[in-house]
Write a protein that holds these residues in place. Structure first.
Motif, short mmCIF file in Angstrom:
data_model
loop_
_atom_site.label_atom_id
_atom_site.label_comp_id
_atom_site.label_asym_id
_atom_site.label_seq_id
_atom_site.Cartn_x
_atom_site.Cartn_y
_atom_site.Cartn_z
N ALA A 24 6.20 -8.16 -30.13
CA ALA A 24 5.03 -8.66 -30.87
C ALA A 24 4.86 -7.88 -32.18
O ALA A 24 4.68 -8.48 -33.25
CB ALA A 24 3.77 -8.55 -30.02
N LEU A 28 5.39 -9.44 -35.95
CA LEU A 28 4.21 -9.51 -36.80
C LEU A 28 4.48 -8.78 -38.12
O LEU A 28 4.14 -9.27 -39.20
CB LEU A 28 3.02 -8.87 -36.06
N GLU A 38 -2.97 -12.21 -43.10
CA GLU A 38 -2.99 -11.83 -41.69
C GLU A 38 -2.91 -13.02 -40.74
O GLU A 38 -2.09 -13.06 -39.84
CB GLU A 38 -4.26 -11.04 -41.37
N GLU A 42 0.26 -14.13 -38.28
CA GLU A 42 0.14 -14.23 -36.82
C GLU A 42 0.56 -15.62 -36.34
O GLU A 42 1.24 -15.76 -35.33
CB GLU A 42 -1.30 -13.94 -36.39
N ASP A 43 0.15 -16.65 -37.09
CA ASP A 43 0.52 -18.02 -36.69
C ASP A 43 2.04 -18.20 -36.70
O ASP A 43 2.61 -18.80 -35.80
CB ASP A 43 -0.12 -19.05 -37.64
N GLN A 46 3.59 -16.31 -33.87
CA GLN A 46 3.31 -17.01 -32.61
C GLN A 46 4.20 -18.25 -32.46
O GLN A 46 4.72 -18.53 -31.39
CB GLN A 46 1.84 -17.42 -32.56
N PRO B 57 0.95 -2.71 -38.04
CA PRO B 57 -0.38 -3.31 -37.84
C PRO B 57 -1.27 -2.36 -37.04
O PRO B 57 -0.76 -1.53 -36.30
CB PRO B 57 -0.09 -4.59 -37.05
N ARG B 61 -5.41 -4.81 -33.71
CA ARG B 61 -4.89 -6.12 -34.13
C ARG B 61 -3.67 -6.49 -33.31
O ARG B 61 -3.52 -7.64 -32.88
CB ARG B 61 -4.53 -6.05 -35.62
N LEU B 62 -2.82 -5.50 -33.07
CA LEU B 62 -1.61 -5.76 -32.30
C LEU B 62 -1.97 -6.14 -30.86
O LEU B 62 -1.39 -7.07 -30.29
CB LEU B 62 -0.71 -4.51 -32.33
N PHE B 65 -3.15 -9.65 -30.78
CA PHE B 65 -2.04 -10.59 -30.98
C PHE B 65 -1.20 -10.71 -29.70
O PHE B 65 -0.81 -11.80 -29.30
CB PHE B 65 -1.19 -10.13 -32.17
N GLU B 66 -0.96 -9.56 -29.05
CA GLU B 66 -0.21 -9.58 -27.79
C GLU B 66 -0.94 -10.42 -26.75
O GLU B 66 -0.32 -11.18 -26.01
CB GLU B 66 -0.01 -8.16 -27.26
N ARG B 68 -2.89 -12.92 -27.31
CA ARG B 68 -2.73 -14.34 -27.70
C ARG B 68 -1.37 -14.85 -27.20
O ARG B 68 -1.26 -15.95 -26.68
CB ARG B 68 -2.75 -14.40 -29.22
#
Lengths: 190, 75
Positions: A24, A28, A38, A42-43, A46, B57, B61-62, B65-66, B68
């Motif tokens: 991840a 990122l 940002e 992320e999108d 993902q 990051p 935030r990380l 994101f993880e 998600r």
């Protein structure tokens, strides 16, 4: 650390969770290095994970999961028009580099600017500005090699460029960053 | 004898990483006698280290994101 190919193909939850935990952050960072905001970074990251999951049956384990994921990430960035990996024939930094040396290949204008001080808060801020100004392909090459620590072969495969092209990207990225930092560090007001 | 220009170009292209012992020795010897190239080498290394630190990051935030990602990976 990577899960076994068999566990991945079986979509075992712990194997997939390991893929997320291990990748991840790098993905990122890779997306942010393309100059995306940002949310968009992320999108994109993902989307790369989702595409990996959807196409898991095609993954044969010939590369590491991280390399495979970065390949998806950059292909998606190219589709979005956020990355053109091929480098142009000439770049202004090539001429700047040439002017640094005399006819015998010795420094005529030796490097100035910070070295260890690059890690200071102010120099790091300046470097951040310089990174943002790098052309996207140079930035992607620099990111994969210097930030993610991938081998040249692996990084150039992800960007789908030749070895020569990749080395040109790295040369230009590193010298652009150094020149930019020197200019800002030595500039007026210091 | 390797020149400053050659060293600066080849170092930036990452060519010395896979170089043999003879080339590495030439580079070492050059660095011993050339302050300009020593500075360049330090700068390139420091720029890479600073870029690594900059691109990290924040932990929160990380973690978000993880979370998600784990949600979409859940069967």
């Amino acid at each position: 650390m990577e899960p076994s190919l068999a566990d991945l193909k079986a979509r075992k939850p712990e194997a997939l969770a390991m893929v997320v935990r291990e990748n991840a952050g790098p993905l990122l960072r890779g997306a942010m290095a393309l100059g995306l905001g940002e949310g968009e970074a992320e999108d994109l990251a993902q989307e790369a994970f989702a595409a990996f999951l959807a196409g898991l049956d095609r993954f044969e384990g010939r590369s590491s999961v991280r390399t495979y994921l970065f390949g998806i990430l950059y292909r998606k960035a190219m589709e979005r028009g956020r990355l053109r990996a091929r480098e142009v024939a000439t770049d202004p930094v090539d001429a700047v580099f040439e002017r640094r040396f005399d006819g015998r290949g010795h420094w005529s204008v030796p490097p100035k600017g910070p070295d260890e001080e690059v890690l200071s808060e102010e120099a790091a801020r300046l470097l951040g500005e310089c990174l943002a100004e790098l052309p996207e392909a140079q930035r992607a090459a620099f990111q994969l090699k210097e930030v993610e620590g991938l081998a040249q072969e692996e990084a150039r495969n992800i960007l789908d460029v030749s070895g020569t092209n990749f080395r040109v990207l790295l040369f230009r990225a590193r010298h652009r960053l150094r020149e930019c930092l020197e200019r800002r560090w030595e500039g007026p007001g210091r | 004898m390797i020149t400053c220009k050659e060293l600066a170009a080849r170092a930036a292209r990452g060519e010395f990483e896979e170089a043999g012992a003879a080339v590495r020795l030439q580079v070492l010897f050059h660095l011993l006698i050339c302050s300009g190239c020593r500075r360049l080498k330090r700068q390139l290394a420091a720029i890479s280290a600073a870029a690594r630190a900059l691109s990290e990051p924040s932990p929160s935030r990380l973690a978000a994101f993880e979370g998600r990602l784990l949600a979409i990976f859940r069967p």
